[in-house]
Motif scaffolding. Structure first.
Motif, PDB file in Angstrom:
ATOM      1  N   ARG A  18      75.391  75.254  -7.071  1.00  0.00           N
ATOM      2  CA  ARG A  18      75.710  75.869  -5.761  1.00  0.00           C
ATOM      3  C   ARG A  18      74.975  75.300  -4.550  1.00  0.00           C
ATOM      4  O   ARG A  18      74.269  74.308  -4.655  1.00  0.00           O
ATOM      5  N   PHE A  19      75.087  75.980  -3.415  1.00  0.00           N
ATOM      6  CA  PHE A  19      74.671  75.428  -2.127  1.00  0.00           C
ATOM      7  C   PHE A  19      73.240  75.729  -1.683  1.00  0.00           C
ATOM      8  O   PHE A  19      72.587  76.608  -2.170  1.00  0.00           O
ATOM      9  N   SER A  20      72.799  75.005  -0.672  1.00  0.00           N
ATOM     10  CA  SER A  20      71.554  75.335   0.027  1.00  0.00           C
ATOM     11  C   SER A  20      71.732  75.078   1.533  1.00  0.00           C
ATOM     12  O   SER A  20      72.834  74.907   1.995  1.00  0.00           O
ATOM     13  N   GLN A  21      70.673  75.046   2.303  1.00  0.00           N
ATOM     14  CA  GLN A  21      70.863  74.906   3.758  1.00  0.00           C
ATOM     15  C   GLN A  21      70.326  73.595   4.311  1.00  0.00           C
ATOM     16  O   GLN A  21      69.977  72.713   3.581  1.00  0.00           O
ATOM     17  N   GLU A  22      70.275  73.471   5.613  1.00  0.00           N
ATOM     18  CA  GLU A  22      69.898  72.232   6.248  1.00  0.00           C
ATOM     19  C   GLU A  22      68.896  72.454   7.372  1.00  0.00           C
ATOM     20  O   GLU A  22      68.672  73.560   7.806  1.00  0.00           O
ATOM     21  N   ARG A  23      68.338  71.354   7.868  1.00  0.00           N
ATOM     22  CA  ARG A  23      67.319  71.438   8.905  1.00  0.00           C
ATOM     23  C   ARG A  23      67.230  70.108   9.647  1.00  0.00           C
ATOM     24  O   ARG A  23      67.517  69.080   9.101  1.00  0.00           O
ATOM     25  N   SER A  24      66.887  70.141  10.896  1.00  0.00           N
ATOM     26  CA  SER A  24      66.653  68.898  11.637  1.00  0.00           C
ATOM     27  C   SER A  24      65.892  69.188  12.916  1.00  0.00           C
ATOM     28  O   SER A  24      65.551  70.327  13.189  1.00  0.00           O
ATOM     29  N   SER A  25      65.605  68.143  13.723  1.00  0.00           N
ATOM     30  CA  SER A  25      64.804  68.367  14.917  1.00  0.00           C
ATOM     31  C   SER A  25      65.521  67.843  16.147  1.00  0.00           C
ATOM     32  O   SER A  25      66.518  67.165  16.051  1.00  0.00           O
ATOM     33  N   LEU A  54      65.314  62.636  12.731  1.00  0.00           N
ATOM     34  CA  LEU A  54      65.073  63.507  11.581  1.00  0.00           C
ATOM     35  C   LEU A  54      63.626  63.298  11.150  1.00  0.00           C
ATOM     36  O   LEU A  54      63.204  62.157  10.914  1.00  0.00           O
ATOM     37  N   ARG A  55      62.896  64.369  11.042  1.00  0.00           N
ATOM     38  CA  ARG A  55      61.481  64.251  10.664  1.00  0.00           C
ATOM     39  C   ARG A  55      61.347  64.089   9.152  1.00  0.00           C
ATOM     40  O   ARG A  55      62.187  64.537   8.394  1.00  0.00           O
ATOM     41  N   SER A 356      69.429  65.614   1.121  1.00  0.00           N
ATOM     42  CA  SER A 356      70.474  66.523   1.586  1.00  0.00           C
ATOM     43  C   SER A 356      70.434  66.672   3.107  1.00  0.00           C
ATOM     44  O   SER A 356      71.475  66.617   3.775  1.00  0.00           O
ATOM     45  N   ASP A 357      69.236  66.827   3.674  1.00  0.00           N
ATOM     46  CA  ASP A 357      69.112  66.988   5.131  1.00  0.00           C
ATOM     47  C   ASP A 357      69.461  65.696   5.863  1.00  0.00           C
ATOM     48  O   ASP A 357      70.032  65.722   6.951  1.00  0.00           O
ATOM     49  N   VAL A 385      63.189  59.452  11.281  1.00  0.00           N
ATOM     50  CA  VAL A 385      64.412  58.658  11.161  1.00  0.00           C
ATOM     51  C   VAL A 385      65.067  58.650  12.546  1.00  0.00           C
ATOM     52  O   VAL A 385      65.206  59.701  13.180  1.00  0.00           O
ATOM     53  N   THR A 386      65.461  57.451  12.997  1.00  0.00           N
ATOM     54  CA  THR A 386      66.164  57.333  14.278  1.00  0.00           C
ATOM     55  C   THR A 386      67.471  56.566  14.037  1.00  0.00           C
ATOM     56  O   THR A 386      67.687  56.060  12.940  1.00  0.00           O
ATOM     57  N   PHE A 387      68.304  56.481  15.070  1.00  0.00           N
ATOM     58  CA  PHE A 387      69.520  55.673  14.897  1.00  0.00           C
ATOM     59  C   PHE A 387      69.917  54.969  16.181  1.00  0.00           C
ATOM     60  O   PHE A 387      69.518  55.381  17.286  1.00  0.00           O
TER      61      PHE A 387
END
Ligand code: A3P
Ligand code: MG
Length: 419
Positions: A18-25, A54-55, A356-357, A385-387
């Protein structure tokens, strides 16, 4: 066994359902367009924008283990001695168990029976794309906006790098991402640092890279009942690759990875459960050396095998002269237990949650469906992480032959079925 608190039901391998959640900055990065660097506009405090970085701090990802569905093998392919693609298992090899102290000489044949793959040739995702076209009938979904029915296509090795990122202190990475027909394709771009390392390898390092392949030759046969041929040529162009489908949290993944061999017993469970990963490592004399194996090597070994559901890792421990003096088997599902006695050690849950994040971050960022547009995600140790964004640049990696075929498939999916 990987034991993690989670909302899903883990099975005995730690793969779940099953699922979980996400996070970012929230921070702004930079954009590149046609080679010209454009600084992105400032963000007003209340403006709703996608995060620009993304940290990568471990503690941000130390939460419940995310859902990781049992990987299912949906196909395989082989690459022959000339790196030609075959939509079959002709290069699959069979494991032949050696003695406990086999004394294999890994240096044998380095000078006269070794054909090395040209690692300056960047194949990108081409082999996987060929597999997709040859097997599109197996994958077609009813969703016209996403005919392949998966969110991401990539190599297992790229995912391994993502899994180990929170613990990596030496090597950064660059991953190019393009969206085509609803699917995101992730293809690695060699960093300057990696290219310099590749160009400046010592003769000893070059030879030691051969040892792992020579070990495979000593422990694998071409047929289930055959014996290894240690007198043959080691050709690192040859490969057998599995293609698996799975889901990490809300991300449907299709990826391929090289498989060293399978159990020779035809009664062994179906793939990927019959596959075996082979490794070599320096002989262990002290508790400190054992601890280092757990802290650094087992992280990489675990990530590589856990992803495609390969349950067994067979390691040959060698001395400094390349003589294999000891064999050990690691069950992938038991590695997380094995490392728990190490102080401040790596955690599988941190690896999986970071991956996942990162995939969530990519999905939020790469929204435009255009194979000529590449988002280049980059990371260096101790950084976020940058882009950057590139149109019609050297980074474009989805070939025309693939784009044409997928576009045709998408049109076919649009045609309503006849009554
Ligand atoms: P070892 O695994 O025994 O180190 P893999 O284990 O992933 O199947 O890779 C087979 C062999 O390729 C390795 O054997 C090693 O010899 C070589 N190899 C793979 N990745 C490498 C890397 N990043 N640097 C150097 N050698 C590598
Ligand atoms: Mg191996």
């Amino acid at each position: 066994m990987d034991r993690h608190h989670n909302r899903g039901q883990p099975n005995s391998d730690g793969h779940q359902n099953r699922f979980s959640q996400e996070r970012s900055s929230l921070k702004r990065g930079r954009e590149h367009d046609r080679g010209n660097e454009i600084h992105a506009r400032r963000v007003r405090p209340n403006e709703s924008v996608s995060p620009q970085t993304l940290r990568v701090l471990r503690q941000l990802y130390d939460r419940d283990f995310p859902i990781y569905k049992q990987p299912v093998e949906v196909g395989f392919f082989s690459l022959d001695s000339k790196r030609n693609f075959w939509n079959d298992a002709r290069l699959l090899r069979y494991y032949v168990e050696p003695e406990k102290c086999p004394n294999f000489n890994l240096r044998d044949g380095y000078r006269d029976r070794f054909v090395k793959r040209d690692d300056g040739i960047k194949e990108k995702l081409d082999h996987i794309l060929r597999w997709i076209l040859a097997n599109s009938h197996k994958m077609q979904s009813k969703d016209a906006t996403c005919p392949l029915g998966v969110d991401f296509v990539t190599w297992r090795g790229h995912l391994t790098k993502l899994l180990t990122t929170p613990y990596e202190t030496q090597e950064g990475w660059s991953l190019a991402v393009s969206k085509l027909a609803g699917t995101l394709y992730i293809s690695e771009v060699e960093t300057e640092y990696a290219r310099r390392n590749r160009d400046n390898r010592t003769e000893r390092h070059e030879e030691m890279m051969y040892w792992g392949y020579k070990f495979e030759q000593y422990t694998c046969a071409d047929e289930p009942q055959a014996s290894p041929d240690s007198g043959g040529v080691v050709n690192t162009n040859e490969a057998f690759c599995t293609v698996v489908q799975t889901r990490l949290a809300e991300h449907k993944l299709l990826f391929s990875g090289e498989v060293d061999c399978r159990e020779a017993n035809p009664q062994a469970p179906p793939a990927p459960a019959c596959y075996i990963e082979l490794k070599t490592s320096a002989e262990i004399h002290t508790p400190k050396q054992r601890s280092n194996l757990h802290r650094y090597k087992l992280l990489k070994w675990w990530a590589q095998s856990f992803l495609p559901g390969v349950p067994k890792i067979v390691a040959g421990f060698r001395d400094n002269d390349g003589l294999v003096v000891h064999m050990e088997t690691f069950k992938t599902s038991q590695i997380s237990q094995l490392i728990k006695t190490e102080y401040n050690c790596w955690k599988p849950t941190v690896c999986m949650n970071f991956c996942s994040d990162f995939l969530s971050f990519v999905r939020k960022t790469v929204t435009e469906d255009d194979p000529r547009l590449v988002y280049l995600f980059s990371w260096d140790p101790h950084k976020d992480v940058t882009f950057t964004i590139h149109r019609d640049s050297e980074y474009t990696f989805l070939p025309d032959w693939f784009v044409k075929e997928i576009t045709r498939l998408r049109c076919e999916t649009h045609v309503p079925p006849r009554a």
